[in-house]
Design a protein around this motif. Sequence first.
Motif, PDB file in Angstrom:
ATOM      1  N   ALA A 344       0.890  -1.145  -0.097  1.00 46.52           N
ATOM      2  CA  ALA A 344      -0.015  -0.035   0.158  1.00 46.52           C
ATOM      3  C   ALA A 344       0.959   1.233   0.001  1.00 46.52           C
ATOM      4  O   ALA A 344       0.642   2.326  -0.712  1.00 46.52           O
ATOM      5  N   ASP A 345       1.959   1.300   0.925  1.00 45.35           N
ATOM      6  CA  ASP A 345       2.963   2.554   0.737  1.00 45.35           C
ATOM      7  C   ASP A 345       3.503   2.474  -0.593  1.00 45.35           C
ATOM      8  O   ASP A 345       3.633   3.752  -1.112  1.00 45.35           O
ATOM      9  N   LEU A 346       4.078   1.411  -1.065  1.00 45.62           N
ATOM     10  CA  LEU A 346       4.564   1.542  -2.695  1.00 45.62           C
ATOM     11  C   LEU A 346       3.389   2.144  -3.479  1.00 45.62           C
ATOM     12  O   LEU A 346       3.821   2.972  -4.608  1.00 45.62           O
ATOM     13  N   MET A 347       2.481   2.000  -3.286  1.00 45.02           N
ATOM     14  CA  MET A 347       1.277   2.214  -4.521  1.00 45.02           C
ATOM     15  C   MET A 347       1.150   3.810  -4.156  1.00 45.02           C
ATOM     16  O   MET A 347       1.096   4.432  -5.091  1.00 45.02           O
ATOM     17  N   THR A 348       1.116   4.118  -2.810  1.00 49.03           N
ATOM     18  CA  THR A 348       0.870   5.614  -2.550  1.00 49.03           C
ATOM     19  C   THR A 348       2.040   6.458  -3.169  1.00 49.03           C
ATOM     20  O   THR A 348       1.883   7.508  -3.736  1.00 49.03           O
ATOM     21  N   ASP A 349       3.349   5.865  -2.924  1.00 47.28           N
ATOM     22  CA  ASP A 349       4.372   6.410  -3.510  1.00 47.28           C
ATOM     23  C   ASP A 349       4.274   6.595  -5.006  1.00 47.28           C
ATOM     24  O   ASP A 349       4.665   7.414  -5.475  1.00 47.28           O
ATOM     25  N   GLY A 358      -4.181   7.188 -11.588  1.00 42.99           N
ATOM     26  CA  GLY A 358      -5.431   7.858 -11.151  1.00 42.99           C
ATOM     27  C   GLY A 358      -6.026   7.460  -9.950  1.00 42.99           C
ATOM     28  O   GLY A 358      -6.654   8.247  -9.175  1.00 42.99           O
ATOM     29  N   ALA A 359      -5.816   6.066  -9.550  1.00 44.66           N
ATOM     30  CA  ALA A 359      -6.454   5.539  -8.155  1.00 44.66           C
ATOM     31  C   ALA A 359      -5.306   4.141  -7.964  1.00 44.66           C
ATOM     32  O   ALA A 359      -5.054   3.492  -8.848  1.00 44.66           O
ATOM     33  N   ALA A 360      -5.089   4.188  -6.663  1.00 43.55           N
ATOM     34  CA  ALA A 360      -4.338   2.795  -6.014  1.00 43.55           C
ATOM     35  C   ALA A 360      -5.158   2.254  -5.232  1.00 43.55           C
ATOM     36  O   ALA A 360      -5.426   2.876  -4.141  1.00 43.55           O
ATOM     37  N   ARG A 361      -5.497   0.901  -5.058  1.00 40.16           N
ATOM     38  CA  ARG A 361      -6.567   0.443  -4.036  1.00 40.16           C
ATOM     39  C   ARG A 361      -5.894  -0.862  -3.629  1.00 40.16           C
ATOM     40  O   ARG A 361      -5.276  -1.644  -4.729  1.00 40.16           O
ATOM     41  N   SER A 362      -6.009  -1.125  -2.333  1.00 39.76           N
ATOM     42  CA  SER A 362      -5.594  -2.749  -2.264  1.00 39.76           C
ATOM     43  C   SER A 362      -6.009  -3.068  -0.712  1.00 39.76           C
ATOM     44  O   SER A 362      -6.225  -1.875   0.108  1.00 39.76           O
ATOM     45  N   ILE A 363      -6.200  -4.487  -0.712  1.00 42.14           N
ATOM     46  CA  ILE A 363      -6.409  -4.802   0.796  1.00 42.14           C
ATOM     47  C   ILE A 363      -5.755  -6.025   0.965  1.00 42.14           C
ATOM     48  O   ILE A 363      -5.819  -6.794   0.257  1.00 42.14           O
ATOM     49  N   GLY A 367      -4.475  -5.953  -4.853  1.00 44.60           N
ATOM     50  CA  GLY A 367      -4.301  -4.675  -5.199  1.00 44.60           C
ATOM     51  C   GLY A 367      -4.498  -4.253  -6.742  1.00 44.60           C
ATOM     52  O   GLY A 367      -4.408  -5.375  -7.643  1.00 44.60           O
ATOM     53  N   LEU A 368      -4.607  -3.215  -7.188  1.00 42.59           N
ATOM     54  CA  LEU A 368      -4.949  -2.806  -8.441  1.00 42.59           C
ATOM     55  C   LEU A 368      -4.702  -1.256  -8.636  1.00 42.59           C
ATOM     56  O   LEU A 368      -4.764  -0.415  -7.742  1.00 42.59           O
ATOM     57  N   ILE A 369      -4.298  -0.905  -9.832  1.00 43.04           N
ATOM     58  CA  ILE A 369      -3.839   0.649 -10.107  1.00 43.04           C
ATOM     59  C   ILE A 369      -4.595   0.971 -11.437  1.00 43.04           C
ATOM     60  O   ILE A 369      -4.640   0.302 -12.359  1.00 43.04           O
ATOM     61  N   GLU A 370      -5.149   1.995 -11.317  1.00 43.11           N
ATOM     62  CA  GLU A 370      -6.092   2.506 -12.483  1.00 43.11           C
ATOM     63  C   GLU A 370      -5.158   3.748 -13.081  1.00 43.11           C
ATOM     64  O   GLU A 370      -4.876   4.670 -12.257  1.00 43.11           O
ATOM     65  N   LEU A 371      -5.187   3.595 -14.220  1.00 41.83           N
ATOM     66  CA  LEU A 371      -4.692   4.699 -14.995  1.00 41.83           C
ATOM     67  C   LEU A 371      -5.253   5.414 -15.810  1.00 41.83           C
ATOM     68  O   LEU A 371      -6.414   5.266 -16.295  1.00 41.83           O
ATOM     69  N   VAL A 372      -4.948   6.912 -15.778  1.00 35.85           N
ATOM     70  CA  VAL A 372      -5.662   7.970 -16.507  1.00 35.85           C
ATOM     71  C   VAL A 372      -4.842   8.788 -17.228  1.00 35.85           C
ATOM     72  O   VAL A 372      -3.797   8.960 -17.095  1.00 35.85           O
ATOM     73  N   ARG A 373      -5.587   9.501 -18.256  1.00 35.28           N
ATOM     74  CA  ARG A 373      -4.673  10.211 -19.361  1.00 35.28           C
ATOM     75  C   ARG A 373      -5.196  11.669 -18.905  1.00 35.28           C
ATOM     76  O   ARG A 373      -4.263  12.498 -19.448  1.00 35.28           O
ATOM     77  N   ASP A 374      -5.745  12.004 -17.749  1.00 35.16           N
ATOM     78  CA  ASP A 374      -6.161  13.140 -17.435  1.00 35.16           C
ATOM     79  C   ASP A 374      -6.452  13.228 -16.006  1.00 35.16           C
ATOM     80  O   ASP A 374      -7.594  12.565 -15.681  1.00 35.16           O
TER      81      ASP A 374
END
Length: 444
Positions: A344-349, A358-363, A367-374
Amino acid sequence: MTTQTEPKTMSGEEMVALSKKHTLYEWAAQSKVDPIPVARAKGIYFWTPEGKRFIDFNSQLMCVNIGHGDERVLQAIREQADTLAYANPFMATEPRARLGAKLAEISPGDIDVFFFTNGGAEANENAIKLARLATGRHKILARYRSYHGATAGSITLTGDPRRWAAEPGLPGVVHVLDPYHGIERGWDSAEESLAMIDEVIQLEGPHTIAAFILESVTGTNGVLVPPDGYMQGVRQLCDKYGILMICDEVMAGFGRTGEWFAINHWNVVPDIITMAKGLTAAYVQLGAVGMRRKIADQFKDRVFYGGLTYNSHPLACAAALAAIRVYEEDGLLENARKMGALMADLMTDLQLRHPSVGAARSIGLFGLIELVRDRSKKIPMAPFNGTSDEMVALGKHFRQEGLYTFVRWNTFFTNPPLCITEPQMREAFAIIDKGLEITDRVVG
Ligand SMILES: Cc1ncc(COP(=O)(O)O)c(C=O)c1O
């Protein structure tokens, strides 16, 4: 007379060519598939026949939770194969007996009766069959952002686009919206989402609804951790209307979130729980439906109309018992919590340093990261049910650098085996960090 023997090993190229020629790959146009040839695996790694090493950052299909090649499980499978490889499901066997009892010990609340299947989809098929028989009602509520398996009933329960090709599917399945509406619209509160479900229940007629099936933490549709109060609220709605609550823990169960089952995070006991994947850590295929005693009791004097040739398969039950021992002996739930905090720390970083995150979630280690172009408008890097050049390039980077994970739509997953260590986690995140430079380039 000459005898021809099969060559012992194949090159990666031969494996891929022959697999593609004679076998069908899932969820894909066959000309588009590009499988990684896998020869062996150990711990969090697997290797191609030519020796290229991959970090398995998705535990294959979010299932090899204890890591690859654990000798304790392999030995248990060998011993069971030597003693009794198969007995039909009308028999009683020691691995079946022991596994039922063990699952009763680790499952939530008073869930203590189990029906074994070959995997998750069959577990969900049998869960809804049980619910319909137990309640005498026929409708099943499910959610849109969900995956419940690819068999006829389970694919109807599934809300995501994998359902479309199988429609019209099973009669009586009604989908409700999730608390999450995608990266652009974000989250509803638990109260808002519960009010919507209540409204659908009223509109459908509470007396017609047998069950509500939901993933405790939604998996492939976005590692969606429900807002606090949501699961408790679903439990209350189900109690109010006599609807059975079915938690699908096929992906979220067995330590993935740092608990035996994800629903434990909210202290809720479902009426029925389904599991597979981590149950054997995928060493042998096995699924199960767990139910509270009050549901099992309904079949004391009535027939349970369900069966499978491989129900309670001794090899699979022995593998599950050994895998559960590994979770316990190695403290894998604790490690999932500890390494989950690091992840979770590495994702926040990453989120702080990379504008495309755009978003990073985990429990736990889910975990999963959502990428955005804006970043301000949160426009996803790929559309719903689609891909983009940037996501394809990111996937290529991961593959080239020896990191295996799922890249789906505008997201990618971080689901390593629960035995991962801190240096291994940092090694994986270094590859991700570099890859995000590709997606950062297009952020406006
Ligand atoms: C939440 C969930 N339910 C059910 C299934 C179906 O399981 P199986 O592929 O073993 O049939 C999956 C598979 O990914 C899943 O993630």
